[in-house]
Scaffold this motif. Structure first.
Motif, short mmCIF file in Angstrom:
data_model
loop_
_atom_site.label_atom_id
_atom_site.label_comp_id
_atom_site.label_asym_id
_atom_site.label_seq_id
_atom_site.Cartn_x
_atom_site.Cartn_y
_atom_site.Cartn_z
N ALA A 11 -4.26 -14.64 -8.84
CA ALA A 11 -3.25 -13.68 -8.41
C ALA A 11 -3.87 -12.30 -8.31
CB ALA A 11 -2.09 -13.65 -9.40
N VAL A 12 -3.29 -11.46 -7.46
CA VAL A 12 -3.76 -10.08 -7.35
C VAL A 12 -2.54 -9.18 -7.26
CG1 VAL A 12 -3.83 -9.98 -4.81
CG2 VAL A 12 -5.42 -8.59 -6.15
N SER A 13 -2.66 -7.96 -7.75
CA SER A 13 -1.55 -7.03 -7.59
C SER A 13 -1.96 -5.91 -6.64
CB SER A 13 -1.09 -6.46 -8.93
OG SER A 13 -2.13 -5.76 -9.54
N LEU A 14 -1.03 -5.56 -5.76
CA LEU A 14 -1.23 -4.48 -4.80
C LEU A 14 -0.37 -3.30 -5.26
CD1 LEU A 14 -0.86 -6.53 -1.49
CD2 LEU A 14 -2.95 -6.03 -2.76
N GLU A 54 -0.66 -4.15 10.42
CA GLU A 54 -0.50 -2.77 10.87
C GLU A 54 0.81 -2.19 10.37
OE1 GLU A 54 -0.05 -2.50 15.12
OE2 GLU A 54 0.46 -4.61 15.28
N PRO A 55 0.86 -0.86 10.21
CA PRO A 55 2.10 -0.24 9.73
C PRO A 55 3.17 -0.26 10.81
CG PRO A 55 0.46 1.44 10.23
CD PRO A 55 -0.21 0.11 10.41
N SER A 72 -6.17 -9.36 4.58
CA SER A 72 -5.53 -8.53 5.60
C SER A 72 -5.38 -7.13 5.06
CB SER A 72 -4.14 -9.10 5.96
OG SER A 72 -3.60 -8.42 7.07
N LYS A 73 -4.72 -6.28 5.82
CA LYS A 73 -4.31 -4.97 5.32
C LYS A 73 -2.83 -5.03 5.02
CE LYS A 73 -6.84 -0.90 6.32
NZ LYS A 73 -6.99 0.33 7.10
N TYR A 74 -2.43 -4.47 3.90
CA TYR A 74 -1.05 -4.53 3.45
C TYR A 74 -0.45 -3.12 3.43
CZ TYR A 74 -1.78 -9.36 2.12
OH TYR A 74 -2.04 -10.70 2.16
N PHE A 75 0.80 -3.04 3.89
CA PHE A 75 1.49 -1.74 3.97
C PHE A 75 2.83 -1.85 3.25
CE2 PHE A 75 -1.26 -2.29 7.57
CZ PHE A 75 -1.89 -1.07 7.71
N CYS A 76 3.09 -0.90 2.34
CA CYS A 76 4.37 -0.92 1.64
C CYS A 76 5.33 0.09 2.27
CB CYS A 76 4.19 -0.62 0.15
SG CYS A 76 3.26 0.86 -0.23
N ARG A 77 6.60 -0.21 2.17
CA ARG A 77 7.64 0.61 2.78
C ARG A 77 8.87 0.58 1.88
NH1 ARG A 77 9.32 1.97 8.17
NH2 ARG A 77 11.57 1.94 8.43
N ARG A 84 1.02 4.74 5.82
CA ARG A 84 0.18 4.51 7.00
C ARG A 84 -1.18 4.01 6.58
NH1 ARG A 84 2.67 9.11 7.90
NH2 ARG A 84 4.10 9.33 9.65
N MET A 85 -1.54 4.37 5.34
CA MET A 85 -2.82 3.92 4.77
C MET A 85 -2.60 2.53 4.21
SD MET A 85 -5.33 6.13 4.76
CE MET A 85 -6.22 5.38 3.40
N GLY A 86 -3.22 1.55 4.80
CA GLY A 86 -3.03 0.20 4.29
C GLY A 86 -3.95 -0.08 3.12
N ILE A 87 -3.59 -1.11 2.36
CA ILE A 87 -4.46 -1.60 1.29
C ILE A 87 -5.23 -2.78 1.87
CG2 ILE A 87 -4.57 -2.59 -1.01
CD1 ILE A 87 -1.76 -1.45 -1.51
N ARG A 88 -6.54 -2.66 1.92
CA ARG A 88 -7.34 -3.79 2.41
C ARG A 88 -7.56 -4.76 1.25
NH1 ARG A 88 -10.21 -4.41 6.72
NH2 ARG A 88 -10.23 -2.21 7.29
N LEU A 89 -7.12 -6.00 1.46
CA LEU A 89 -7.31 -7.01 0.43
C LEU A 89 -8.59 -7.79 0.71
CD1 LEU A 89 -6.49 -8.64 -2.03
CD2 LEU A 89 -4.95 -9.98 -0.59
N GLN A 90 -9.58 -7.57 -0.14
CA GLN A 90 -10.85 -8.29 -0.05
C GLN A 90 -10.75 -9.52 -0.92
OE1 GLN A 90 -13.07 -7.38 2.01
NE2 GLN A 90 -13.73 -5.26 1.84
N LEU A 91 -11.27 -10.64 -0.44
CA LEU A 91 -11.20 -11.86 -1.23
C LEU A 91 -12.59 -12.36 -1.60
CD1 LEU A 91 -8.31 -13.53 0.72
CD2 LEU A 91 -8.26 -12.77 -1.64
N ILE A 92 -12.70 -12.85 -2.82
CA ILE A 92 -13.95 -13.47 -3.26
C ILE A 92 -13.63 -14.86 -3.79
CG2 ILE A 92 -15.18 -11.32 -3.80
CD1 ILE A 92 -14.34 -11.73 -6.71
N ASP A 93 -14.60 -15.74 -3.73
CA ASP A 93 -14.42 -17.10 -4.23
C ASP A 93 -15.42 -17.33 -5.34
OD1 ASP A 93 -13.96 -19.69 -4.75
OD2 ASP A 93 -14.28 -20.43 -2.71
N ASN A 94 -14.92 -17.27 -6.59
CA ASN A 94 -15.82 -17.44 -7.72
C ASN A 94 -16.00 -18.90 -8.11
OD1 ASN A 94 -16.66 -14.87 -8.07
ND2 ASN A 94 -15.12 -14.33 -9.59
N SER A 95 -15.21 -19.78 -7.50
CA SER A 95 -15.31 -21.18 -7.89
C SER A 95 -16.65 -21.78 -7.43
CB SER A 95 -14.16 -21.98 -7.28
OG SER A 95 -14.26 -21.96 -5.88
N THR A 96 -17.24 -21.14 -6.40
CA THR A 96 -18.52 -21.67 -5.90
C THR A 96 -19.70 -21.01 -6.61
OG1 THR A 96 -18.53 -19.99 -4.18
CG2 THR A 96 -17.58 -22.13 -3.62
N ALA A 97 -19.42 -19.99 -7.40
CA ALA A 97 -20.51 -19.29 -8.09
C ALA A 97 -20.98 -20.12 -9.28
CB ALA A 97 -20.03 -17.92 -8.55
#
Length: 138
Positions: free
Chosen positions: A21-24, A47-48, A100-105, A119-132
């Motif tokens: 889980a992640v929190s924005l 997009e906003p 994606s980019k997330y926009f709250c309103r 207007r400033m979105g939150i870019r959600l970067q994803l990583i996969d640690n299960s393969t590490a």
């Protein structure tokens, strides 16, 4: 960015892990001393203003919870309390599709000007640690 007492505060980027889980975070200020009428919290992607709405909840009075109107209940969860100017959202079971980019309103019922979106979105970067590799021992 502020407009007549409105402002929104979001990080530019958040990193989440596949399957977890992640929190924005998203907090806002508004020009009202108190506000107890209907309030709507909205999150959209890409997009906003006209991106796809992935989560929306409506709180009818200051005592009522924000009832989810859009968004799968087991994946999207409002972490913050919109009455305390917090729209933070938690996304569960992250998949690559969530990148994606997330926009709250926020929208207050009544005056047409009582809505504000980041207007400033939150870019959600994803990583996969299960393969590490689990251990770093050589």
């Amino acid at each position: 960015t502020a407009s007549k007492g409105w402002s929104m505060h979001v990080p530019s980027e958040v990193t989440g892990e596949i399957g977890k889980a992640v929190s924005l975070p998203c907090t806002f200020t508004h020009p009202h001393q108190t506000y107890d009428k209907t309030l709507t919290a909205i999150w959209r992607v890409k997009e906003p203003y006209n991106g796809t709405v992935v989560f929306k909840c409506v709180a009818h009075s200051s005592s009522s919870l924000c009832k989810t109107a859009v968004g799968s209940k087991n994946r999207y969860q409002l972490l913050g309390n919109p009455r305390q100017n917090d729209l933070s959202l938690q996304i569960h079971n992250l998949t690559w599709n969530d990148s994606s980019k997330y926009f709250c309103r926020v929208e207050f019922s009544g005056d047409v000007h009582d809505k504000y979106e980041s207007r400033m979105g939150i870019r959600l970067q994803l990583i996969d640690n299960s393969t590490a590799p689990t251990s770093l021992s050589r």
